[in-house]
Enzyme design. Structure first.
Site, PDB file in Angstrom:
ATOM      1  CB  CYS A  87      26.055  11.964 -15.847  1.00 23.10           C
ATOM      2  SG  CYS A  87      27.448  11.012 -16.451  1.00 23.10           S
ATOM      3  CD  GLU A 142      24.945  15.444 -14.064  1.00 19.21           C
ATOM      4  OE1 GLU A 142      26.151  15.696 -14.074  1.00 19.21           O
ATOM      5  OE2 GLU A 142      24.330  15.008 -15.065  1.00 19.21           O
TER       6      GLU A 142
END
Length: 409
Positions: free
Chosen positions: A365, A400
């Site tokens: 992330c 992401e």
């Protein structure tokens, strides 16, 4: 009556509130537009590369200045009307003024730049995989509130753009699911009532989590979420990816990449409540999930039973001996790593390079810490085979990123 110049303002190279006109060259990965005035970098929010803008200086640093957007003089064809009336005052979103296609391109480029700058990685980045749902996708929000002020007003919402601790009142959030927005007025009312009794109260945080059971507000409640054919249970306050619309695509991609070279075993390091291990179990003979948090391992074991998955087991991995109990031969094993924001720690990277799985799929992330880790893996003998970002959070700067690697022969 002159304007109030802030006490610590440095009037070099520009005076306070000096207005400038310039063209935006690029966006930073924090969503700020970058332009140059006589070679000097000026940063301004809510713009798109290629636009000509008028901006007003409010801070000079040693090598750049910060400015507020006054007016867009020549708009990009990708500029659209933000959906949220609070946009640009609420700090939650950075890109609502940009068409979704263009957002995906910008985020793809950010991943490319971070890989190059922080990892010395020159590898083509696939176009970011868009979210099937572009608004109303977020299944969890956590509005905050401070203690009521002297007038008794108490905003409940998110941090105001550009302020450290001022909260903007949010009655409706267009990126949260419809069910959360429907439940928000009552939740806000309840927070005000319970907060009003304790004048000394410091404020707090609301949890709104939209799951199979509906919208849940108690972090201790046990809730469930379905991804494909697998059901996951966990406590409402615990970590679970919160864009359910894109999750099936992400999980499919991870399964496909992990099994791309015929690995028979899968190790899911940082497995949490078992998302990747259980979702990809049918592609492998056996799957092992490793997690340092004991409650998460208990959930993963329970979720394994709920979905009747027979070929998965979960272990508590002590940080200093993560892969010790593993019986899988490394040359037949693929590993998925999905670490927290800060990436993998030094000891984990060393242990992974000693174990040497034939295939690595790194889900991150924060592509910045990911790039740093990848540099290590590449020096340790791995080569990148694919870089594929997934846009879990449309309209925000977050991205992401999934990188697949194989062991060099």
């Amino acid at each position: 009556m002159g304007m109030q110049v802030p006490k610590n303002f440095v009037a070099e190279p520009f005076e306070y509130h000096r207005e400038l006109e310039f063209t935006i060259d690029s966006l930073t990965n924090l969503g700020m537009g970058v332009g140059r005035v006589d070679g000097w970098v000026v940063m301004v929010p809510f713009v798109i590369p290629g636009e000509r803008v008028k901006a007003r200086i409010f801070r000079n640093f040693q090598n750049y200045s910060d400015a507020d957007l006054v007016e867009v003089l020549e708009a990009s064809p990708d500029r659209i009307e933000p959906k949220c009336p609070l946009y640009s005052r609420c700090g939650g979103c950075q890109y609502q003024h940009i068409s979704y296609e263009r957002q995906l391109k910008e985020k793809t480029q950010h991943v490319e730049e971070l890989m190059q700058k922080l990892g010395d990685i020159e590898f083509p980045v696939a176009l970011s995989h868009g979210s099937p749902q572009v608004y109303n996708y977020r299944s969890k929000i956590t509005p905050h509130y401070n203690r009521p002020d002297r007038e008794g007003s108490q905003p409940i919402g998110f941090l105001q753009y550009g302020r450290r601790n001022q909260i903007i009142d949010v009655e409706h959030c267009p990126i949260a699911t419809d069910a959360i927005n429907a439940a928000l007025p009552d939740a806000r009312e309840e927070a005000r009532r319970s907060g009003g009794k304790k004048r000394r109260q410091r404020g707090g945080t609301l949890l709104m989590r939209h799951v199979l059971e509906g919208v849940v507000k108690d972090p201790q409640d046990i809730v469930s979420e379905r991804v494909g054919e697998v059901t996951f249970q966990f406590k409402a306050g615990e970590f679970f990816q919160n864009n359910p619309y894109i999750l099936p695509d992400l999980v499919k991609h991870v399964a496909k990449e992990a099994s791309a070279e015929g690995a028979r075993y899968l190790v899911d390091a940082y497995c949490g409540v078992g998302l990747f291990a259980l979702s990809t179990a049918k592609s492998f003979e056996q799957v092992a999930g490793i997690e340092i948090s004991e409650p998460a391992v208990r959930w993963a074991q329970a979720n394994c039973k709920i979905s009747g998955i027979k070929n998965a087991r979960f272990v508590i991995g002590k940080a200093e001996a993560i892969f010790n109990g593993l019986k899988f031969p490394s040359e037949d094993t693929a590993m998925v790593i999905d670490p927290p924001r800060k990436g993998c720690d030094e000891s984990f990277r060393q242990q992974l390079l000693q174990y040497r799985p034939q295939r690595l799929v790194y889900v991150s992330c924060d592509p910045a810490t990911q790039a740093r880790d990848l540099k290590d893996f590449i020096e340790g003998g791995y080569k990148i085979t694919k870089v594929q970002p997934f846009d879990l959070f449309p309209h925000t700067r977050h991205i992401e990123n999934v990188v697949s690697l194989s062991l060099e022969d």
